[in-house]
Each structure stands twice: as C-alpha cells, then as structure tokens.
Motif scaffolding. Sequence first.
Motif, PDB file in Angstrom:
ATOM      1  N   ALA A  55      33.277  28.805  46.610  1.00 57.36           N
ATOM      2  CA  ALA A  55      33.262  30.208  47.032  1.00 57.36           C
ATOM      3  C   ALA A  55      34.291  31.029  46.257  1.00 57.36           C
ATOM      4  CB  ALA A  55      33.527  30.298  48.535  1.00 57.36           C
ATOM      5  N   GLU A  56      35.473  30.449  46.052  1.00 50.55           N
ATOM      6  CA  GLU A  56      36.503  31.152  45.290  1.00 50.55           C
ATOM      7  C   GLU A  56      36.039  31.403  43.858  1.00 50.55           C
ATOM      8  OE1 GLU A  56      41.278  30.776  44.288  1.00 50.55           O
ATOM      9  OE2 GLU A  56      40.134  28.974  44.755  1.00 50.55           O
ATOM     10  N   SER A  57      35.366  30.432  43.260  1.00 49.73           N
ATOM     11  CA  SER A  57      34.857  30.594  41.902  1.00 49.73           C
ATOM     12  C   SER A  57      33.823  31.703  41.834  1.00 49.73           C
ATOM     13  CB  SER A  57      34.252  29.271  41.415  1.00 49.73           C
ATOM     14  OG  SER A  57      33.844  29.365  40.076  1.00 49.73           O
ATOM     15  N   ILE A  58      32.941  31.761  42.830  1.00 54.19           N
ATOM     16  CA  ILE A  58      31.918  32.811  42.872  1.00 54.19           C
ATOM     17  C   ILE A  58      32.569  34.184  42.981  1.00 54.19           C
ATOM     18  CG2 ILE A  58      30.012  33.773  44.222  1.00 54.19           C
ATOM     19  CD1 ILE A  58      29.428  30.815  45.091  1.00 54.19           C
ATOM     20  N   VAL A  59      33.514  34.309  43.910  1.00 57.46           N
ATOM     21  CA  VAL A  59      34.151  35.614  44.131  1.00 57.46           C
ATOM     22  C   VAL A  59      35.060  35.981  42.961  1.00 57.46           C
ATOM     23  CG1 VAL A  59      35.641  36.956  45.677  1.00 57.46           C
ATOM     24  CG2 VAL A  59      33.915  35.414  46.622  1.00 57.46           C
ATOM     25  N   ALA A  60      35.610  34.992  42.258  1.00 51.26           N
ATOM     26  CA  ALA A  60      36.365  35.293  41.038  1.00 51.26           C
ATOM     27  C   ALA A  60      35.465  35.990  40.024  1.00 51.26           C
ATOM     28  CB  ALA A  60      36.949  34.009  40.448  1.00 51.26           C
ATOM     29  N   GLY A  61      34.194  35.557  39.954  1.00 51.61           N
ATOM     30  CA  GLY A  61      33.236  36.239  39.088  1.00 51.61           C
ATOM     31  C   GLY A  61      32.964  37.653  39.551  1.00 51.61           C
ATOM     32  N   VAL A  62      32.855  37.839  40.864  1.00 51.50           N
ATOM     33  CA  VAL A  62      32.669  39.187  41.408  1.00 51.50           C
ATOM     34  C   VAL A  62      33.850  40.077  41.004  1.00 51.50           C
ATOM     35  CG1 VAL A  62      32.497  40.570  43.519  1.00 51.50           C
ATOM     36  CG2 VAL A  62      31.247  38.399  43.348  1.00 51.50           C
ATOM     37  N   ALA A  63      35.057  39.558  41.148  1.00 53.89           N
ATOM     38  CA  ALA A  63      36.250  40.333  40.783  1.00 53.89           C
ATOM     39  C   ALA A  63      36.257  40.670  39.294  1.00 53.89           C
ATOM     40  CB  ALA A  63      37.515  39.567  41.166  1.00 53.89           C
ATOM     41  N   GLU A  64      35.851  39.714  38.454  1.00 46.66           N
ATOM     42  CA  GLU A  64      35.793  39.974  37.020  1.00 46.66           C
ATOM     43  C   GLU A  64      34.767  41.061  36.721  1.00 46.66           C
ATOM     44  OE1 GLU A  64      36.075  40.089  32.927  1.00 46.66           O
ATOM     45  OE2 GLU A  64      37.500  39.390  34.458  1.00 46.66           O
ATOM     46  N   GLY A  65      33.625  41.020  37.376  1.00 45.20           N
ATOM     47  CA  GLY A  65      32.637  42.079  37.192  1.00 45.20           C
ATOM     48  C   GLY A  65      33.182  43.433  37.593  1.00 45.20           C
ATOM     49  N   CYS A  66      33.923  43.468  38.698  1.00 52.38           N
ATOM     50  CA  CYS A  66      34.526  44.728  39.144  1.00 52.38           C
ATOM     51  C   CYS A  66      35.537  45.245  38.128  1.00 52.38           C
ATOM     52  CB  CYS A  66      35.178  44.542  40.510  1.00 52.38           C
ATOM     53  SG  CYS A  66      34.003  44.377  41.867  1.00 52.38           S
ATOM     54  N   ARG A  67      36.343  44.337  37.562  1.00 53.63           N
ATOM     55  CA  ARG A  67      37.305  44.774  36.542  1.00 53.63           C
ATOM     56  C   ARG A  67      36.567  45.358  35.332  1.00 53.63           C
ATOM     57  NH1 ARG A  67      40.071  40.154  38.465  1.00 53.63           N
ATOM     58  NH2 ARG A  67      39.096  38.802  36.900  1.00 53.63           N
ATOM     59  N   GLN A  68      35.495  44.701  34.903  1.00 51.57           N
ATOM     60  CA  GLN A  68      34.732  45.213  33.764  1.00 51.57           C
ATOM     61  C   GLN A  68      34.137  46.586  34.053  1.00 51.57           C
ATOM     62  OE1 GLN A  68      31.812  42.488  32.159  1.00 51.57           O
ATOM     63  NE2 GLN A  68      33.192  40.730  32.347  1.00 51.57           N
ATOM     64  N   ALA A  69      33.773  46.829  35.309  1.00 52.09           N
ATOM     65  CA  ALA A  69      33.142  48.098  35.686  1.00 52.09           C
ATOM     66  C   ALA A  69      34.149  49.155  36.110  1.00 52.09           C
ATOM     67  CB  ALA A  69      32.146  47.864  36.816  1.00 52.09           C
ATOM     68  N   GLY A  70      35.421  48.747  36.305  1.00 49.10           N
ATOM     69  CA  GLY A  70      36.423  49.689  36.791  1.00 49.10           C
ATOM     70  C   GLY A  70      36.292  50.000  38.264  1.00 49.10           C
ATOM     71  N   ALA A  71      35.587  49.138  39.006  1.00 44.97           N
ATOM     72  CA  ALA A  71      35.374  49.350  40.436  1.00 44.97           C
ATOM     73  C   ALA A  71      36.327  48.481  41.240  1.00 44.97           C
ATOM     74  CB  ALA A  71      33.931  49.013  40.812  1.00 44.97           C
TER      75      ALA A  71
END
Length: 342
Positions: free
Chosen positions: A115-131
């Motif tokens: 779960a942490e690995s999945i959400v780490a990807g979510v966080a990385e996507g947010c950083r890329q989008a500035g969200a």
Amino acid sequence: MDLYKQAGVDIDAGNEAAKRYARLAKSTLRPEVIAAIGGFASGFALDLGRFKEPVLVSGTDGVGTKLKIAMESGRHDTIGIDCVAMCVNDILTVGAEPLFFLDYLAVGKLDVGVAESIVAGVAEGCRQAGAALVGGETAEMPGMYADGEYDLAGFAVGCVNRGQMVDGSAVREGDVLLGLASNGLHSNGYSLVRKLIADHGLRLFQRFPGEEADVAEVLLRPTRIYVKSVLRLLAEGIRVSAMAHITGGGIPENLPRVLPEGCEAQVRRGAWPIQPVFAWLLQASGLPWEEAARIWNLGVGYVIVLPETEAARARRLLEDEGEIVYEMGRVARGERRVAFVD
C-alpha cells in the motif's frame, strides 16, 4: 479487535498505513492546503488573487486492468502515477491547473508495504502535476477482493479563470494538430494487451520484443503527465483552440469531443513513429491501423489544436519542457470526426 482481525480486517495495519501515507503526502503540499491528512476532511483556500473568475474543474478515473500487471509482477511503485495522470490530464484539457487530489485504494487484505508503494506513486504523480495529495481512503474488504488484489481510483480538482477556459469554440479550419508523445500504453487497452501477451506465450520477466526492458516494465510505464508543459504554454500566451487527452477510444474517439460542428480533424498516419510496443501489438493482433487506433493511443497521449501562426512557437516551448512533439495534421471542413489521411 482480534475477532475483527480474524474476519480479515487489521485496524493496526490500517493505522500504520495511514501514518506512512501522511509522510508521503507532505512532499506534495501546497501553501493553500489548510488541513493535513489524518482528519475527516481537508481544506483548500483558493488564491483569489490568481483566480479572479474561478471555475472549479474536477475529474475522476481509475487505472483499469493495468493493475493486473502490477499485481502479477509485484511492481507497485508506478501505478499510482497512472491514477493521478488519468485525472489531471483530463482537467488540463480545459486549461485547469490541478490543485489537489484524493485517492481510493480497496484491498482484500492490507499489506502495508504494498500500500505504501502504491501511494508513493500517487504522491509522485501529484508532485509531477503540482497538485497536493490532501487525503484518501484505504478500504480493507475481505471477500470482495482476493488476498494480493486491489483496485485504485481517485479524483482531482483544479481551477481556471472563466475567461481563460479552453472549450473548443475557437477551433477553425486550418488549425494545426500538435501531438505530444506518450510513454507507451498509458492506462488503456490492457484487457486486449493481456490476452495477446497470454496468447503469444510472453512472460512478464522476459525481454519485450524490440525493447531492452522486460514485458512487465514496458507494460507498467506510467502515463505521462502533461500538466507543467501545457500550463507553461498557456502562461506564455499561446492561443490554444482545443486540447484532448488521448485515453480509451484513442484519437478517433477523443479528439472529436473537443471539435465544434463542421470541423474535421485530418490526421496523417505517418506523422509520428510507432513505438515498439505498438508495433508488436499491431502485428500480434492483426488489427488494421484505424481499428487499433480506437483501442490504444499508438504513441500520442495528448493533442493540442491551435492556429498555424502559433504552432512553431508552441512546439519550441513544449520541447523546452521535455515533450516530444509531432505536427500530426490539421483541421478541415467536414463532419465532426477524425479522418486518417496519408
């Protein structure tokens, strides 16, 4: 507590996962965020100095059966990027800046590390989008999902000034179509991809035909996030007539959604190179190019429609931001559709 755990729900594991999510979310926060992850809700104070005529724009999506590749390969670190990308690229098409994102992760049995690995990807996507990643939900549902299985979805909220919205009404005959290269399959067409992989006996950890990477890596390349490149284009004053995110249905189904009546998008088949993954899928499926283009993006993940006078400058700006750009066709008079031409 123990009885609930025997029934398949581990509250302590859920609490530990929430703590790890909060640490990941901190790296995405924007100054407008009022409440941090951990409460019942999060607040976002919209900057009315920047958005004087604010229109809130929202989008929601999941990742689809691409998740099966992540689960079967045990590689979960990029699938969250896909979840964010599918949402933020959609709201970007009207010129909206993504402000915040929330995810929903449903599992059969909670594995905190996965779960942490999945959400780490979510966080990385947010950083890329500035969200900002401002919250989410993890649901442990034994009996709904088998152990090791999960589903992932989310939604994004963005904002654009009303007078700066891109709605397709400015599209005119002669406008240029600029295509931005995809990272590969992005998050569509995986049900057929998985069937073709199985039918041709490809294994996830063998080299993909025509690639240096293995099958799992090729199929798990995350959806490209176009937010920062396109927002810079708009900020520089480039006049954009319309934009389309190329997802399920490909170019033929998505591009007409942003065209006004009486306008036809004429797309040149050879205007961009076919990536190895698509070359193999075309050969393995035996599908005609036009039919394949309704299932996969075939190498173009985002299309920008703009006046010819803006095309050269727009291309330079996009390439400066790291995009690979193809001039893929033009708008002509005709039915509201895509016509592939040679």
